[in-house]
Design a protein around this motif. Structure first.
Motif, PDB file in Angstrom:
ATOM      1  N   ASP A 110       0.696  -1.134  -0.027  1.00  0.00           N
ATOM      2  CA  ASP A 110       0.318   0.161   0.245  1.00  0.00           C
ATOM      3  C   ASP A 110       0.778   1.610  -0.581  1.00  0.00           C
ATOM      4  O   ASP A 110       0.468   2.260  -0.679  1.00  0.00           O
TER       5      ASP A 110
ATOM      6  N   TRP B  17       3.120  -9.188  -6.856  1.00  0.00           N
ATOM      7  CA  TRP B  17       2.285  -8.275  -6.839  1.00  0.00           C
ATOM      8  C   TRP B  17       1.214  -8.627  -7.765  1.00  0.00           C
ATOM      9  O   TRP B  17      -0.050  -7.570  -7.459  1.00  0.00           O
ATOM     10  N   PHE B  20      -2.365  -7.786  -6.731  1.00  0.00           N
ATOM     11  CA  PHE B  20      -2.884  -5.908  -7.637  1.00  0.00           C
ATOM     12  C   PHE B  20      -3.119  -5.335  -8.334  1.00  0.00           C
ATOM     13  O   PHE B  20      -3.356  -4.429  -9.435  1.00  0.00           O
ATOM     14  N   HIS B  21      -2.588  -6.444  -9.839  1.00  0.00           N
ATOM     15  CA  HIS B  21      -2.462  -5.451 -11.460  1.00  0.00           C
ATOM     16  C   HIS B  21      -3.114  -5.935 -12.389  1.00  0.00           C
ATOM     17  O   HIS B  21      -2.800  -6.269 -13.109  1.00  0.00           O
ATOM     18  N   ASN B  25      -6.298  -1.130 -12.514  1.00  0.00           N
ATOM     19  CA  ASN B  25      -5.850  -0.640 -11.725  1.00  0.00           C
ATOM     20  C   ASN B  25      -4.004  -0.258 -12.516  1.00  0.00           C
ATOM     21  O   ASN B  25      -3.757   1.082 -11.951  1.00  0.00           O
TER      22      ASN B  25
ATOM     23  N   TRP C  43      -4.315   1.157  -6.690  1.00  0.00           N
ATOM     24  CA  TRP C  43      -4.301  -0.179  -5.390  1.00  0.00           C
ATOM     25  C   TRP C  43      -5.480  -0.702  -4.639  1.00  0.00           C
ATOM     26  O   TRP C  43      -5.450  -2.086  -4.287  1.00  0.00           O
TER      27      TRP C  43
END
Lengths: 115, 115, 115, 115
Positions: A110, B17, B20-21, B25, C43
């Motif tokens: 974050d 990660w 999140f991608h 986003n 995010w």
């Protein structure tokens, strides 16, 4: 094939557009193009964005092309190669975000802002 | 050297990660990075933007790197090569803006919006 | 209380900042501020964005303040009242998107772009 | 007249659009609208942006209306009043940028980023 930067330069010179292309103006146009790409996704869920219809995918391809053109044109005016700048930034990111410290931690993640 | 797209992919996988991608986003993050690049120029005159100080130029290089990383990452998730997309868009632009019709005409140029 | 537009005008005059505030530059700064607001959410899931932590909410409040300041300043330079412009646009939207035609239809909605 | 926030809320409820309006999505749409406003100015000189043609001014009015609608809608979902947030930020700015320290100093000004 002619490199993209050279092709853009010849294209703009042939149209006498160079005088409009101060880096300030190109940075504006780049942001405008990025926002047009963003617009495609604004009301989609994340899942929908992972499964674009052929029409949306084609539109995304055109907008990605526009962003790449503006980024290359702006960078070219500043004497910068975008791919080299990206590799240099990845070197910094590797130091800034050690895999074993940020892996799977959403809190850490974050705080990640890609700067 | 590893291609930029492959390097980014490995970098993000190693940090877990990917989840999140979503393209949605990544398109947001791309616009945020483009705006950080824009911020460098916002109070400058056009002439000042053509003659950056070394400090501003270095900052521009980093932000251009970030934009390139996000653009490459987003395009990669959509199965698109940014350089190919840009060349294809240049083909369209060559048809859309014939040099002998738009050369030096600010009115025509004013209508040009790179879409 | 002094109106927001008057307060901003006095604030900038007192600092001799007017010469930097061409509408072009203010429009750049407005977009930069909007992107800083966007960055807060980039995010997050949609659900997380509906339930901000107190820290994120406070940051959103500051960025919303910045966007409102820039929008008011830009509009003021153009002789426009943002609230009146919004009400006029809502009149247009009421005609453009009849409730009984677009209600709950995601396809229709998908074509809605707020322009 | 109905307040702008109430009017937007009723407008969206009547169309069953609330489910699309997570703050995350509204922040995206706000940035997209800001960029459409920016697009008007991207190839203009600063002087041209101070003297818009009636057509450009009308287009600016519509885009300012759109930005104001999205900002109000987003703020409303977060329980924030944009005008109050702007006044609070102006209080902070008055402390952060003392007039006698930053007046007419472009270097100081250059460091000003409205955050």
């Amino acid at each position: 094939m002619q490199t993209l930067a050279d092709r853009i330069k010849a294209f703009c010179a042939e149209r006498d557009w160079e005088r409009f292309h101060a880096p300030k103006n190109l940075a504006m146009a780049l942001t405008v193009e990025a926002a047009e790409l963003l617009e495609i996704f604004q009301w989609m869920s994340e899942d929908e964005s992972r499964n674009l219809t052929p029409e949306k995918l084609e539109r995304a391809r055109e907008e990605i092309g526009d962003v790449m053109i503006l980024l290359t044109n702006l960078a070219s005016h500043l004497g910068i190669d975008p791919a080299e700048a990206a590799q240099a930034k990845m070197d910094l990111n590797a130091v800034k975000y050690p895999a074993d410290k940020v892996r799977g931690k959403s809190l850490k993640y974050d705080e990640y802002d890609a700067r």
